[in-house]
Enzyme design. Sequence first.
Site, PDB file in Angstrom:
ATOM      1  N   PHE A  55       0.810  -1.221   0.000  1.00  0.00           N
ATOM      2  CA  PHE A  55       0.000   0.000   0.000  1.00  0.00           C
ATOM      3  C   PHE A  55       0.841   1.268   0.000  1.00  0.00           C
ATOM      4  CE2 PHE A  55       0.948  -0.055   4.525  1.00  0.00           C
ATOM      5  CZ  PHE A  55       1.019   1.291   4.830  1.00  0.00           C
TER       6      PHE A  55
ATOM      7  N   LYS B  79      -0.948  -6.980  -9.448  1.00  0.00           N
ATOM      8  CA  LYS B  79      -1.932  -7.134  -8.373  1.00  0.00           C
ATOM      9  C   LYS B  79      -1.528  -6.139  -7.287  1.00  0.00           C
ATOM     10  CE  LYS B  79      -2.865  -8.433  -4.717  1.00  0.00           C
ATOM     11  NZ  LYS B  79      -3.246  -7.469  -3.643  1.00  0.00           N
TER      12      LYS B  79
ATOM     13  N   GLU C  98      -4.876  -3.824  -2.050  1.00  0.00           N
ATOM     14  CA  GLU C  98      -6.326  -3.609  -2.060  1.00  0.00           C
ATOM     15  C   GLU C  98      -6.714  -2.360  -1.267  1.00  0.00           C
ATOM     16  OE1 GLU C  98      -4.460  -5.908  -0.712  1.00  0.00           O
ATOM     17  OE2 GLU C  98      -5.571  -7.263   0.622  1.00  0.00           O
ATOM     18  N   ARG C  99      -5.711  -1.727  -0.585  1.00  0.00           N
ATOM     19  CA  ARG C  99      -6.049  -0.558   0.240  1.00  0.00           C
ATOM     20  C   ARG C  99      -6.064   0.733  -0.577  1.00  0.00           C
ATOM     21  NH1 ARG C  99      -1.939  -1.967   4.852  1.00  0.00           N
ATOM     22  NH2 ARG C  99      -2.391  -4.178   4.783  1.00  0.00           N
TER      23      ARG C  99
ATOM     24  N   SER D  75       5.394  -7.000   3.300  1.00  0.00           N
ATOM     25  CA  SER D  75       5.958  -7.330   4.612  1.00  0.00           C
ATOM     26  C   SER D  75       6.751  -8.645   4.547  1.00  0.00           C
ATOM     27  CB  SER D  75       4.824  -7.445   5.632  1.00  0.00           C
ATOM     28  OG  SER D  75       3.908  -8.422   5.186  1.00  0.00           O
TER      29      SER D  75
ATOM     30  N   CYS E  19       9.383   1.896   3.588  1.00  0.00           N
ATOM     31  CA  CYS E  19      10.267   0.770   3.938  1.00  0.00           C
ATOM     32  C   CYS E  19      11.674   1.270   4.190  1.00  0.00           C
ATOM     33  CB  CYS E  19      10.264  -0.259   2.836  1.00  0.00           C
ATOM     34  SG  CYS E  19      10.885   0.421   1.322  1.00  0.00           S
TER      35      CYS E  19
ATOM     36  N   GLU F 181       8.798  -4.228  13.213  1.00  0.00           N
ATOM     37  CA  GLU F 181       8.641  -3.104  12.283  1.00  0.00           C
ATOM     38  C   GLU F 181       7.336  -2.406  12.659  1.00  0.00           C
ATOM     39  OE1 GLU F 181       7.556  -3.979   8.185  1.00  0.00           O
ATOM     40  OE2 GLU F 181       8.847  -2.367   7.498  1.00  0.00           O
TER      41      GLU F 181
HETATM   42  P1  NAD Z   1       1.573  -6.668   2.960  1.00  0.00           P
HETATM   43  O1  NAD Z   1       2.625  -7.708   3.026  1.00  0.00           O
HETATM   44  O2  NAD Z   1       0.430  -6.746   3.926  1.00  0.00           O
HETATM   45  O3  NAD Z   1       0.878  -6.679   1.493  1.00  0.00           O
HETATM   46  C1  NAD Z   1       1.634  -6.640   0.316  1.00  0.00           C
HETATM   47  C2  NAD Z   1       0.871  -7.347  -0.796  1.00  0.00           C
HETATM   48  O4  NAD Z   1       0.709  -8.724  -0.450  1.00  0.00           O
HETATM   49  C3  NAD Z   1      -0.527  -6.784  -1.042  1.00  0.00           C
HETATM   50  O5  NAD Z   1      -0.742  -6.735  -2.437  1.00  0.00           O
HETATM   51  C4  NAD Z   1      -1.443  -7.801  -0.356  1.00  0.00           C
HETATM   52  O6  NAD Z   1      -2.679  -7.924  -1.004  1.00  0.00           O
HETATM   53  C5  NAD Z   1      -0.661  -9.089  -0.453  1.00  0.00           C
HETATM   54  N1  NAD Z   1      -0.872  -9.973   0.700  1.00  0.00           N
HETATM   55  C6  NAD Z   1      -1.067  -9.591   1.993  1.00  0.00           C
HETATM   56  N2  NAD Z   1      -1.187 -10.680   2.790  1.00  0.00           N
HETATM   57  C7  NAD Z   1      -1.065 -11.769   1.992  1.00  0.00           C
HETATM   58  C8  NAD Z   1      -1.093 -13.171   2.231  1.00  0.00           C
HETATM   59  N3  NAD Z   1      -1.277 -13.674   3.451  1.00  0.00           N
HETATM   60  N4  NAD Z   1      -0.921 -13.994   1.176  1.00  0.00           N
HETATM   61  C9  NAD Z   1      -0.731 -13.508  -0.063  1.00  0.00           C
HETATM   62  N5  NAD Z   1      -0.704 -12.173  -0.345  1.00  0.00           N
HETATM   63  C10 NAD Z   1      -0.864 -11.317   0.665  1.00  0.00           C
HETATM   64  O7  NAD Z   1       2.312  -5.252   3.039  1.00  0.00           O
HETATM   65  P2  NAD Z   1       1.668  -3.795   3.162  1.00  0.00           P
HETATM   66  O8  NAD Z   1       1.100  -3.627   4.520  1.00  0.00           O
HETATM   67  O9  NAD Z   1       0.803  -3.501   1.992  1.00  0.00           O
HETATM   68  O10 NAD Z   1       2.991  -2.893   2.996  1.00  0.00           O
HETATM   69  C11 NAD Z   1       3.827  -2.585   4.068  1.00  0.00           C
HETATM   70  C12 NAD Z   1       4.999  -3.542   4.142  1.00  0.00           C
HETATM   71  O11 NAD Z   1       5.721  -3.527   2.920  1.00  0.00           O
HETATM   72  C13 NAD Z   1       6.013  -3.144   5.197  1.00  0.00           C
HETATM   73  O12 NAD Z   1       6.449  -4.318   5.854  1.00  0.00           O
HETATM   74  C14 NAD Z   1       7.140  -2.505   4.406  1.00  0.00           C
HETATM   75  O13 NAD Z   1       8.404  -2.549   5.007  1.00  0.00           O
HETATM   76  C15 NAD Z   1       7.108  -3.332   3.180  1.00  0.00           C
HETATM   77  N6  NAD Z   1       7.752  -2.643   2.075  1.00  0.00           N
HETATM   78  C16 NAD Z   1       8.984  -3.072   1.689  1.00  0.00           C
HETATM   79  C17 NAD Z   1       9.633  -2.419   0.660  1.00  0.00           C
HETATM   80  C18 NAD Z   1      10.987  -2.851   0.214  1.00  0.00           C
HETATM   81  O14 NAD Z   1      11.434  -2.349  -0.790  1.00  0.00           O
HETATM   82  N7  NAD Z   1      11.662  -3.760   0.878  1.00  0.00           N
HETATM   83  C19 NAD Z   1       9.028  -1.338   0.020  1.00  0.00           C
HETATM   84  C20 NAD Z   1       7.766  -0.938   0.436  1.00  0.00           C
HETATM   85  C21 NAD Z   1       7.125  -1.610   1.463  1.00  0.00           C
END
Ligand code: NAD
Length: 499
Positions: free
Chosen positions: A149, A173, A176-177, A226, A281, A383
């Site tokens: 998101f 994909k 969804e937020r 994450s 991140c 985090e």
């Molecule tokens: P998230 O992991 O909840 O979601 C990321 C994506 O995965 C979304 O598209 C979501 O629909 C999907 N998803 C969520 N849960 C899932 C599951 N159980 N099975 C399959 N798909 C699933 O992350 P978020 O809250 O949207 O974003 C924040 C996180 O992203 C933080 O941990 C941040 O550090 C990380 N991030 C990392 C970087 C990097 O470059 N390393 C960059 C930006 C964000």
Amino acid sequence: MKTLDHWIGGKFATGSSDRKGRVFNPATGEQVAEARLANVADVNAAVAVAKAALPEWSATPPLRRARIMFRFNELILANEQELAEMITNEHGKTIEDAKGDILRGREVVEFACGIPHLLRGDFTEDVGTGVDAYSIRQPVGVCAGITPFNFPAMIPLWMFPLSIACGNTFILKPSERDPSCPLRLVELAHEAGVPEGVVNMVNGDKEAVDAILTHADIDAVSFVGSTPVAQYIYSTAAEHGKRVQALGGAKNHMVVMPDADMEQAADALISAGYGSAGQRCMAVSVAVAVGDDTADALVEKLTPKIQELKIGPGNGDDIEMGPVVTKQAQERIFSLIDQGEKDGATLVVDGRGFKMQGYENGYFMGGTLFDNVTEDMSIYREEIFGPVLSLVRSQDYEDAVDLVNRNEYGNGTAIFTRDGDAARDFAERVQIGMVGVNVPIPVPVAYHSFGGWKRSLFGDMHMHGMEGVRFYTRQKAITSRWPKSGVREGHSLTMPTMQ
Ligand code: NAD
């Protein structure tokens, strides 16, 4: 209320699932849209058109693909204000910050404009007598991108422009937020001339992700999100034979040496700790002060700066920090602050009581600062992904480096110092993928590559830059010989050597 469809085969598509996700404005707490949540059949439909579009698109000369990227870049710029408003409306960050999100993404599109040059191969004449060798890079096939998101423009733009410029077709994909901005970007890519089927987007959650990870016709998956989900994506997609890069979470430390300019260091901590309400991140969430004098000076300088942060709705005038993304995120951050207090950290500035007049249902909070944080505390280990900075006091430089290196994450880090020797040593020894020297948020520019180490990245290749080109292509080595017809050399069963 608007309903966000999928984008499949060059047009909006409703798909066959009747599940929908709710999209909220974090500043007001009101629902502003609903997004369709794709089922397996919807993902299959997107993959089928992406697969059908692949032969013609991968055979399109790179120069023609580059021309589309040039137009795409111009269209994003022309629609910047609308895209920024979409981001602010669903993510909560300020309009200026949203424009930064768009610009950093656009820079990857600009990088992709150079694809004819980036895809040039190597040629060696006469590797043996009359034998030539050359290497080329070809597309991987159908690629997918799953995005978080927190950067609804930049992270989708890390992925699909470079992937399609390399000759692949793509399924996005997004989170969804906040799906409005990515959907508009995909629409603009088509306006720029991307043929139908080359870029597709499905809105969805785990159901859509699992359909992507297990689909036999998807060849590569890029993921950012994450750490637990990144690890799941990596292992599941790899098990299904796909190439994967899965970028995860972070706990970024900024080491402040006693010789640093304290005013500069404090300003850097404010920008990196509280920008985008700490939801980057590459946000700095741990300040490591070397020596008690450094720690005391930082706390003294940080406290008023945090208390004076201009907090409000992202589209308000002069606002520096917006709300956090969801009610659940806000509650989770508050409970981590509660736990930090219970664990014995010193709560210097408490953001929990912040109220935004006229926006009582928004997910606002004030900036928070903890001092005397130790390694065993959950505010250090987890985090937080909110505007909470933890200050750890370290005895000396060696302690500080060891602390950073022991941490399970390895995304970004920084050192603030006037000492070139210490800075060079830090850059060399620190076990982190992206390092800043007097730069608090060292996000590499588009023609370098972005990626962390340790539990911040699963897979081998980083995003964009040459690593991105390598991820989205496969190398082929060709050895060729044109012997004169009729010359007889006989056969040999020994290993071929070029003598
Ligand atoms: P998230 O992991 O909840 O979601 C990321 C994506 O995965 C979304 O598209 C979501 O629909 C999907 N998803 C969520 N849960 C899932 C599951 N159980 N099975 C399959 N798909 C699933 O992350 P978020 O809250 O949207 O974003 C924040 C996180 O992203 C933080 O941990 C941040 O550090 C990380 N991030 C990392 C970087 C990097 O470059 N390393 C960059 C930006 C964000």
